[in-house]
Design a protein around this motif. Structure first.
Motif, PDB file in Angstrom:
ATOM      1  N   GLN A 138     -12.200 -64.838  58.170  1.00  0.00           N
ATOM      2  CA  GLN A 138     -11.925 -64.114  59.465  1.00  0.00           C
ATOM      3  C   GLN A 138     -10.975 -62.797  58.934  1.00  0.00           C
ATOM      4  N   LEU A 139     -10.118 -63.108  58.133  1.00  0.00           N
ATOM      5  CA  LEU A 139      -9.098 -62.196  57.775  1.00  0.00           C
ATOM      6  C   LEU A 139     -10.048 -60.974  57.004  1.00  0.00           C
ATOM      7  N   TYR A 140     -10.983 -61.365  56.087  1.00  0.00           N
ATOM      8  CA  TYR A 140     -11.632 -60.447  55.393  1.00  0.00           C
ATOM      9  C   TYR A 140     -12.749 -59.770  56.490  1.00  0.00           C
ATOM     10  N   TRP A 141     -13.084 -60.472  57.500  1.00  0.00           N
ATOM     11  CA  TRP A 141     -14.203 -59.538  58.123  1.00  0.00           C
ATOM     12  C   TRP A 141     -13.357 -58.799  59.063  1.00  0.00           C
ATOM     13  N   GLN A 142     -12.118 -58.949  59.309  1.00  0.00           N
ATOM     14  CA  GLN A 142     -11.011 -57.983  60.064  1.00  0.00           C
ATOM     15  C   GLN A 142     -10.886 -56.646  59.152  1.00  0.00           C
ATOM     16  N   GLN A 143     -10.705 -56.961  57.905  1.00  0.00           N
ATOM     17  CA  GLN A 143     -10.343 -55.852  57.023  1.00  0.00           C
ATOM     18  C   GLN A 143     -11.783 -54.902  56.736  1.00  0.00           C
ATOM     19  N   GLU A 181     -14.755 -49.207  47.218  1.00  0.00           N
ATOM     20  CA  GLU A 181     -13.516 -49.373  46.639  1.00  0.00           C
ATOM     21  C   GLU A 181     -12.445 -49.398  47.912  1.00  0.00           C
ATOM     22  N   MET A 182     -12.534 -50.355  48.794  1.00  0.00           N
ATOM     23  CA  MET A 182     -11.520 -50.592  49.763  1.00  0.00           C
ATOM     24  C   MET A 182     -10.919 -52.135  49.593  1.00  0.00           C
ATOM     25  N   PRO A 183      -9.645 -52.200  49.835  1.00  0.00           N
ATOM     26  CA  PRO A 183      -8.985 -53.421  49.368  1.00  0.00           C
ATOM     27  C   PRO A 183      -9.268 -54.590  50.388  1.00  0.00           C
ATOM     28  N   THR A 184     -10.655 -55.018  50.508  1.00  0.00           N
ATOM     29  CA  THR A 184     -10.837 -56.085  51.501  1.00  0.00           C
ATOM     30  C   THR A 184     -10.500 -57.227  51.008  1.00  0.00           C
ATOM     31  N   ILE A 185     -11.165 -57.699  49.851  1.00  0.00           N
ATOM     32  CA  ILE A 185     -10.742 -58.978  49.236  1.00  0.00           C
ATOM     33  C   ILE A 185      -9.345 -58.933  48.744  1.00  0.00           C
ATOM     34  N   GLU A 186      -8.871 -57.939  48.403  1.00  0.00           N
ATOM     35  CA  GLU A 186      -7.615 -57.892  47.962  1.00  0.00           C
ATOM     36  C   GLU A 186      -6.488 -58.050  48.854  1.00  0.00           C
ATOM     37  N   THR A 187      -6.627 -57.650  50.082  1.00  0.00           N
ATOM     38  CA  THR A 187      -5.911 -57.947  51.092  1.00  0.00           C
ATOM     39  C   THR A 187      -5.866 -59.205  51.529  1.00  0.00           C
ATOM     40  N   VAL A 188      -7.051 -60.150  51.515  1.00  0.00           N
ATOM     41  CA  VAL A 188      -6.932 -61.532  51.653  1.00  0.00           C
ATOM     42  C   VAL A 188      -6.011 -62.336  50.466  1.00  0.00           C
ATOM     43  N   ILE A 189      -6.374 -61.850  49.433  1.00  0.00           N
ATOM     44  CA  ILE A 189      -5.607 -62.451  48.228  1.00  0.00           C
ATOM     45  C   ILE A 189      -4.097 -62.114  48.384  1.00  0.00           C
ATOM     46  N   LYS A 190      -3.588 -61.134  48.905  1.00  0.00           N
ATOM     47  CA  LYS A 190      -2.006 -60.788  49.070  1.00  0.00           C
ATOM     48  C   LYS A 190      -1.700 -61.514  50.333  1.00  0.00           C
ATOM     49  N   ALA A 191      -2.456 -61.709  51.277  1.00  0.00           N
ATOM     50  CA  ALA A 191      -2.254 -62.444  52.456  1.00  0.00           C
ATOM     51  C   ALA A 191      -1.966 -64.011  52.079  1.00  0.00           C
ATOM     52  N   LYS A 197     -13.998 -54.571  59.062  1.00  0.00           N
ATOM     53  CA  LYS A 197     -14.250 -53.668  60.375  1.00  0.00           C
ATOM     54  C   LYS A 197     -13.329 -52.561  60.361  1.00  0.00           C
ATOM     55  N   GLN A 198     -12.286 -52.585  59.734  1.00  0.00           N
ATOM     56  CA  GLN A 198     -11.291 -51.293  59.506  1.00  0.00           C
ATOM     57  C   GLN A 198     -11.905 -50.455  58.689  1.00  0.00           C
ATOM     58  N   HIS A 199     -12.829 -50.555  57.785  1.00  0.00           N
ATOM     59  CA  HIS A 199     -13.366 -49.725  56.895  1.00  0.00           C
ATOM     60  C   HIS A 199     -14.766 -49.202  57.328  1.00  0.00           C
ATOM     61  N   ALA A 200     -15.596 -50.026  58.211  1.00  0.00           N
ATOM     62  CA  ALA A 200     -16.958 -49.603  58.441  1.00  0.00           C
ATOM     63  C   ALA A 200     -17.290 -50.393  59.706  1.00  0.00           C
ATOM     64  N   THR A 201     -18.395 -49.984  60.136  1.00  0.00           N
ATOM     65  CA  THR A 201     -19.048 -50.254  61.401  1.00  0.00           C
ATOM     66  C   THR A 201     -20.395 -50.722  60.867  1.00  0.00           C
ATOM     67  N   VAL A 202     -20.657 -52.078  60.884  1.00  0.00           N
ATOM     68  CA  VAL A 202     -21.791 -52.699  60.236  1.00  0.00           C
ATOM     69  C   VAL A 202     -22.526 -53.237  61.507  1.00  0.00           C
ATOM     70  N   SER A 203     -23.991 -52.558  61.295  1.00  0.00           N
ATOM     71  CA  SER A 203     -25.009 -53.320  62.434  1.00  0.00           C
ATOM     72  C   SER A 203     -25.703 -54.480  62.040  1.00  0.00           C
ATOM     73  N   PRO A 204     -25.609 -55.278  62.967  1.00  0.00           N
ATOM     74  CA  PRO A 204     -26.181 -56.544  63.006  1.00  0.00           C
ATOM     75  C   PRO A 204     -27.568 -56.715  61.718  1.00  0.00           C
ATOM     76  N   GLY A 205     -27.323 -57.687  60.809  1.00  0.00           N
ATOM     77  CA  GLY A 205     -28.416 -57.722  59.899  1.00  0.00           C
ATOM     78  C   GLY A 205     -28.355 -56.858  58.811  1.00  0.00           C
ATOM     79  N   GLN A 206     -27.627 -55.764  58.591  1.00  0.00           N
ATOM     80  CA  GLN A 206     -27.262 -55.133  57.772  1.00  0.00           C
ATOM     81  C   GLN A 206     -26.463 -55.873  56.411  1.00  0.00           C
TER      82      GLN A 206
END
Length: 677
Positions: free
Chosen positions: A493-498, A459-469, A500-509
């Protein structure tokens, strides 16, 4: 002898708010009794005993009516109420028209519990001196103590007219506005006080409280931090900040803040209560019980401590004990926000006890009280309806779902895009977990989060931040023309930036991005990430509606519609009708999981879900302790339910409320049939 001109000059300066100039002028007249009386009243009115004490001691040694008044004030400071009353009366025997004697007699009487006589004394003081700021202020205090808030405010305002820089009057006016739930007005009054004295610690504290009540949490933190800078040893401000951090679900920070408050003052009962709340919401029940015991030891009748105790008893399935705790509380004396909490808790206890009519009435009362909160009333109740209208317009522009969905076409043999489905940039490692609130999204989220190849974003505003932008850039994320020419690479790219602010995802996860009502935006999300998958949680419509009606939500544009059952039914029906039109466009990228199947056959359902997500089934996903260990805190109202072993206890709860749902049966029946219930 006193010089009337000097007294009048100082009074004019005080009325204009030129307090320091007035003090300087009065201090320069140590032998003028009238000047010293004004100075005494000024200091006592601001509760500055340290500065007042030399004056009081000097004047009390004189053989005059004002000397007796000073002696009365000294007796009141020493809590000798009998002497304080007697000395003020002696002053009046010496000089029957002495306004200061009536004022301080009123203070002594008020502290003795004789409010009626105190009011009479203050009014006499004002009749003798209509510009007596301190008498107006004290009359305001007395009226507020009796609950006559409007009159109290008018008296504080009158005190300020007489003495523009009267900090205590400004402060108590603002506090009274807060008590009256006039928080925006209180903020303006606190602003005026802080212009007079930027170092007023309690003004910063209470301004923070006002911002907090209005839901402006960052502004509240700024005020609390300012108060901490001014007085690092003030326990209450750490307690209040802990409450705020708990609401923001920053549990570790909240605990540290509350524990620091208690290190400064172990008797800070509100800190013990909030500490109990943090522990309970993070499912640390033993620690919650210890904190609650500390609170009850300080005050066995403290309403919050009793509500907390009842909640703990409820979780331990001691429902009779929980109800007994609540019945000790005088509900009528509670502020609206606390009364709301009380009735929600009472409803939950009655529901678990099988007293469904009592539960229903309690939830109705709770929701009606919730509607009175400033946060609720600040929400635009029409905004969600407007959002749905926009989505319906978007659906009308969509092409019919193709026989071969985009997902199938990308996987089709003989195309030059066979690997696109495995492209992380297009969302091949993304799954959006959606569903109507209270449909089981939190449960499935905690199950999948255990998996070594899954990283959950709750429940973090990832997609919502893109829509707002997009909106800020002049775009329309539901407009076919804009979508046709969108720079998708930029918005991805904006989505992926958002992210990264909420999580550190390992490659392949696999990233599991969960936000229930986001299903309304799947048409946009699919265009943004054509290789992403969607999991939709579905639950019996009756259970969903009932469960949302029973939640003490923080108000937002969606949740305000759950406070009345007819609105909850209507909102659910509208959203699910929209979903029925959107779902076919997702084709094989969508898997629907029924809550009832999940809790009755968890291994079978989770195994199928893993196949859909292309990850191997791992048995530990169904282990309750492992599920809870994946996060410090479950961020939704489901935190208590998901702490239990997977069970069917919440299936078909709607049957207990068939009578209450009967008026809406026709509206729900079409959806019940459509979803196979």
């Amino acid at each position: 002898m006193s010089d009337p001109k000097k007294s009048q000059s100082a009074a004019q300066l005080l009325a204009q708010g030129e307090t320091q100039q007035a003090i300087a002028q009065l201090t320069a007249q140590p032998h003028d009794e009238a000047s010293q009386v004004q100075l005494r009243e000024l200091y006592i009115g601001e509760n500055d005993v340290e500065k007042a004490m030399p004056l009081l001691q000097t004047m009390a040694s004189t053989d005059s009516a004002e000397g007796l008044v000073s002696a009365s004030i000294l007796a009141l400071i020493q809590q000798d109420l009998t002497a304080a009353v007697s000395l003020a009366e002696q002053a009046l025997q010496r000089q029957g028209d002495l306004a200061t004697a009536y004022n301080h007699l009123g203070r002594a009487l008020q502290n003795s519990g004789q409010s009626g006589k105190a009011i009479k004394s203050f009014k006499t003081a004002i009749r003798l001196d209509p510009y007596y700021a301190q008498a107006w202020h004290n009359l305001g205090h007395t009226r507020r103590a009796l609950g006559v808030m409007d009159e109290a405010v008018s008296h504080y305002q009158k005190a300020i007219e007489c003495q523009g820089g009267y900090q205590s009057a400004w402060y108590n006016w603002a506090i009274t506005q807060s008590v009256m739930e006039q928080h925006e007005g209180a903020l303006k009054t606190f602003d005026q006080l802080l212009k007079i004295n930027p170092q007023h610690t309690l003004a910063w504290v209470n301004q923070g409280l006002a911002w907090h009540v209005l839901g402006q949490l960052e502004k509240a933190i700024e005020c609390y931090d300012r108060a901490m800078d001014l007085d690092p040893d003030l326990a209450m401000v750490y307690s209040y900040k802990g409450v705020l951090l708990n609401e923001m679900q920053q549990s570790e920070q909240a605990i540290r803040c509350l524990q620091h408050a208690l290190s400064l003052d172990p008797n800070e009962i509100d800190a013990w209560c909030e500490l109990c709340d943090v522990y309970e919401k993070t499912n640390q029940l033993a620690a919650a019980e210890q904190a609650n015991a500390k609170a009850l030891a300080l005050d066995p009748q403290h309403p919050t401590a009793l509500i907390d105790a009842a909640r703990i008893d409820k979780r331990n399935k001691q429902f009779a004990a929980a109800l007994a705790k609540l019945e000790q509380i005088q509900v009528a004396a509670l502020p609206v926000r606390k009364a709301t909490e009380y009735w929600f808790e009472r409803g939950a206890i009655a529901d678990h006890s099988g007293d469904y009519e009592a539960a229903w009435q309690a939830y109705r009362q709770a929701n009606e009280l919730a509607r009175q909160s400033p946060r609720f009333q600040a929400v635009d109740a029409t905004a969600f309806e407007q959002r749905l209208a926009g989505i319906r317009q978007q659906i009308a522009t969509l092409q019919p779902p193709p026989k071969a969905t985009l997902w199938q076409r990308l996987r089709g043999q003989g195309t030059n895009q066979t690997t696109a489905v495995d492209d992380p940039e297009l969302g091949s490692d993304l799954c959006f977990l959606v569903g109507f609130p209270r449909s089981g999204t939190t449960l499935i989220d905690t199950i999948l989060s255990v998996h070594s190849q899954v990283h959950s974003i709750e429940e973090m505003p990832t997609i919502e931040t893109v829509i707002k932008a997009i909106g800020q850039a002049g775009g329309q994320h539901r407009d076919p023309q804009w979508l046709a020419s969108a720079d998708w690479s930029h918005w991805r790219q904006l989505y992926w930036q958002q992210l990264k602010q909420h999580a550190t995802v390992s490659p392949g996860q696999l990233v599991l991005d969960k936000l229930p009502l986001r299903f309304l935006e799947v048409a946009f999300i699919q265009q943004l990430f054509p290789a992403a998958r969607f999991v939709f949680m579905l639950r019996h419509p009756g259970d969903v509606v009932i469960s949302n009606f029973m939640q003490n939500y923080v108000p937002n544009q969606a949740f305000v519609h759950f406070s009345r059952i007819e609105e909850a039914v209507d909102m659910y029906a509208q959203c699910m009708e929209v979903w029925q039109q959107l779902a076919p466009h997702l084709g094989q990228q969508l898997m629907t999981v029924k809550y009832e199947a999940l809790v009755s056959q968890p291994q079978t359902v989770v195994d199928k879900l893993c196949q859909f997500l292309r990850i191997p089934f791992q048995a530990e996903m169904l282990d309750t302790d492992r599920r809870l260990a994946t996060r410090a805190r479950v961020s939704t109202n489901s935190y208590a339910q998901v702490a239990e072993d997977i069970n069917q206890g919440s299936v078909s709860r709607w049957r207990n409320y068939q009578a209450q749902l009967a008026p809406y049966q026709d509206q729900l029946q079409a959806l019940i049939k459509a979803f196979g219930y």
